[in-house]
Design an enzyme around this catalytic site. Structure first.
Site, PDB file in Angstrom:
ATOM      1  N   TYR A 191       1.032  -1.091   0.210  1.00  0.00           N
ATOM      2  CA  TYR A 191       0.180  -0.578  -0.178  1.00  0.00           C
ATOM      3  C   TYR A 191       0.722   1.531  -0.260  1.00  0.00           C
ATOM      4  CZ  TYR A 191      -2.902   3.615   1.437  1.00  0.00           C
ATOM      5  OH  TYR A 191      -3.767   4.741   2.213  1.00  0.00           O
ATOM      6  N   GLU A 193      -3.401   7.936  -4.099  1.00  0.00           N
ATOM      7  CA  GLU A 193      -4.290   6.398  -3.446  1.00  0.00           C
ATOM      8  C   GLU A 193      -3.033   5.417  -4.231  1.00  0.00           C
ATOM      9  OE1 GLU A 193      -5.924   4.589  -0.237  1.00  0.00           O
ATOM     10  OE2 GLU A 193      -6.454   4.623  -1.740  1.00  0.00           O
TER      11      GLU A 193
END
Lengths: 386, 290
Positions: free
Chosen positions: A109, A197
């Site tokens: 992530y 993101e």
């Protein structure tokens, strides 16, 4: 302003970030050529909407033939995808991204935001990708690293090495990440991002880092200097009334209740909603007509509020600071006449020339409940809905 | 006493000749504010509102020696104007303009901090010391000299708090709108420090709203360093999660920055919370009298 995944990946490619070869289609028939252009015999098809959680909702599929791509496109184009991040209506799918298939060895992530507290751009990374990062941060905080970047110096390789260690990257991947991080920071600053993101950032079967998703949010205040980005705006992803409001410089958010609200100032608008709830009512919307509430804007605001069939009463709460309340009162009357309001209207005017404003409303032909304090006005509005 | 501005503050208005600046400068002058001139590049040498216009801040400093700058220039030029003011050696800069890009503020904030310049705003109503000076866009008439210091992230909501404290006879020492943007020049804490040190301020009203963690940080600071009573109201108690409510600051995401979280934290830290907007004034009276 949000970008679609494919738009984000186009930007990524410009900054030499590793993304999959892909094609965007908005006609199902184009799927065949798109698959052929990309090559291979396995593809990923992804519905393009401004919301996460697409995979679980059926908006992402792995396919083995161009015909399946056509079928997927036919199934979704023009339809609405409902995910846990959308409302119950879902978001319109008007394009589909077809990509080459990536063999995944591990999911990581990576994101970046403007952090209010530290007043820096902060990168957030975790060895746990493809999952809800908030839960990871809560349950295993040691797996999440936060790295603050000074926009003047940009991201340095040592910071990439620091993050790489927490991500468990090997030497070759660390080297790759030392290029990825500074480039992401450049993209962030050059295009006035407020959020970026990549979930997941993957390690491929071949051991290389690869950006499998791209979620980008742009600071709307900076669009004047980002014409290329502004052109990517997709109004189909926004609530129709909200984008209509934005065109008129009104800030509008539709809610579930039945008391239409028109207020000057965002803080007071929220305070008014709170007050309605306090007296047992339910606001139909948030609407800020802005500091300079002219007759024209008041009329536009009335139209917006009344476009919602749930609205049973309209509460106007104006604290006349610089604007004069008598002008607002005239604006309200003119707007009612122009728009043709059939539901009761409760008006609270306070501040500059409030007495004169109330007098105008009391003498008006149309029936308006004019009250000079918010308590009575909110109570009255709630009363009128029951 | 008061904080930041008083009748002796000499104000220079940046973007002086624009429509908004003209309107609000006129009102400030009527209120008794000592506006000594303005800066509009390219219009130096002109006279506007009976005051001199300069091309640069440095010329203004040399000629009329201001100690506060009030900025009304359009958002794309605020970075330039704030930095020009800060680099000119002025102590206080107030930026009213809404819509300044966040990354501009990120850089500007770093530089003003380095220079030790106090920046208020952007996207704020400004500062007023009732009966003395009005540097901003708030309606002067609702204010009254008195004992309550008011700090707020919101414009019209501040007026509501002001009106209530005026109606109840308390009045205000000074009122500061810090603005609703993600990166404000001054925080609640910066202004709390000033009110704590101000003899005239007997109680402090802090008006917050959903989004960010400024209220939570302020709560911790109040617990450790503020001896005066603090009354607070948080707007957006009924705002649904994930929806942006007008102010760039007022967004709830991921369960952080909700009104409930903020109220809980404020109460834990000994702040008197007005549960409703309507109770800000009465709560303040109650706290002062207890």
């Amino acid at each position: 302003m949000n970008l679609h995944e494919y738009q984000g990946k186009e930007l990524f490619a410009k900054y030499d970030l590793p993304v999959s070869l892909g094609r965007v289609i908005s006609n199902a028939e184009d799927a065949i050529n798109a698959c052929r252009d990309i090559g291979g015999n396995k593809w990923v098809v992804k519905a393009q909407v401004h919301a996460g959680g697409r995979g679980k909702a059926g908006g992402v599929e792995l396919i083995n033939s161009p015909d399946e791509a056509v079928a997927f496109a036919k199934k979704w184009l023009g339809k609405k995808l409902v995910t846990y991040q959308t409302d119950s209506d879902g978001q319109l799918v008007s394009s589909i991204l077809i990509e080459e298939c990536t063999d995944i060895a591990d999911e990581l992530y990576l994101s970046a935001v403007v952090d209010r507290a530290s007043q820096r751009v902060v990168f957030i990374a975790s060895s746990e990708g493809g999952v809800n990062i908030e839960e990871v941060a809560k349950n295993s905080p040691e797996k999440v690293i936060y790295e603050s970047i000074d926009p003047l110096t940009g991201a340095q390789p040592f910071q990439a090495r620091k993050i790489s260690k927490v991500l468990g990257l090997n030497q070759s991947q660390t080297k790759q990440f030392s290029k990825i991080l500074p480039n992401l920071m450049k993209l962030f600053v050059n295009h006035d991002l407020s959020l970026l993101e990549i979930n997941p950032l993957v390690i491929t079967a071949g051991g290389n880092l690869h950006c499998l998703d791209a979620k980008i949010n742009i600071d709307s205040n900076a669009l004047f200097r980002q014409p290329e980005i502004a052109a990517m705006h997709d109004p189909s992803q926004e609530d129709e009334r909200e984008s209509e409001a934005a065109k008129n410089d009104l800030s509008y958010v539709s809610l579930d209740g039945n008391i239409g609200c028109m207020v000057n100032g965002a803080g007071l608008a929220m305070g008014t909603m709170d007050t309605i709830k306090y007296f047992g009512g339910s606001p139909a919307n948030f609407l800020d007509v802005g500091g300079t509430a002219t007759q024209e804007r008041v009329a536009k605001a009335f139209k917006l509020i009344l476009a919602d069939p749930e609205v049973k009463v309209v509460l106007v709460n104006i604290f006349g600071g610089i604007v004069r309340c008598d002008l607002i009162a005239e604006g309200v009357l003119a707007a009612i006449e122009e728009v043709g309001v059939s539901v009761p209207v409760v008006v609270r005017l306070e501040g500059n020339n409030a007495d004169k404003g109330s007098e105008i409303l009391e003498n008006a032909k149309v029936k308006i409940e004019s009250l000079n304090n918010l308590k009575d006005a909110a109570k009255k509005a709630v009363e009128l809905t029951s | 006493m008061s904080i930041l501005v008083d009748k002796d503050t000499k104000v220079i208005v940046q973007g002086f000749t624009g429509a908004q600046a003209t309107l609000h400068s006129e009102q400030s002058i009527d209120y008794g504010t000592n506006i000594v001139g303005g800066v509009t590049p390219g219009k130096g040498g002109q006279i506007h509102l009976e005051r001199p216009v300069f091309n640069t801040m440095n010329e203004a400093i040399d000629e009329v020696n201001p100690n506060a700058a009030l900025i009304f220039v359009p958002a794309p030029f605020c970075k330039d104007s704030i930095l020009e003011a800060a680099e000119s050696g002025i102590e206080l800069v107030i930026c009213i303009t809404e819509g300044v890009p966040t990354l501009d503020m990120l850089m500007v904030k770093k530089r003003v901090d380095e220079l030790g310049v106090r920046l208020i705003g952007p996207n704020c109503p400004g500062i007023i010391t009732p009966g003395e000076a009005k540097l901003g866009i708030m309606p002067g008439s609702i204010h009254m000299p008195g004992s309550v210091g008011i700090i707020s992230r919101s414009g019209t909501l501040t007026y509501e708090a002001v009106k209530q404290t005026t109606d109840l006879g308390l009045g205000q020492s000074s009122c500061v709108g810090i603005g609703g943007d993600p990166i404000p020049g001054s925080s609640f804490i910066d202004i709390l420090k000033l009110f704590e040190a101000d003899d005239e301020t007997k109680a402090i009203v802090m008006v917050g709203e959903i989004g960010g963690s400024a209220e939570e940080e302020a709560a911790e600071f109040i617990k450790s360093s503020v001896t005066k009573p603090v009354i607070s109201y948080i707007a957006g108690q009924t705002a649904p999660a994930g929806k942006r409510m007008g102010h760039a600051g007022a967004i709830i995401a991921g369960g952080k920055g909700t009104a409930a979280d903020k109220i809980l934290k404020l109460k834990e830290c000994g702040v008197h919370v007005a549960e409703n907007l309507l109770e800000i004034g009465s709560k303040t009276v109650e706290v002062i009298n207890s």
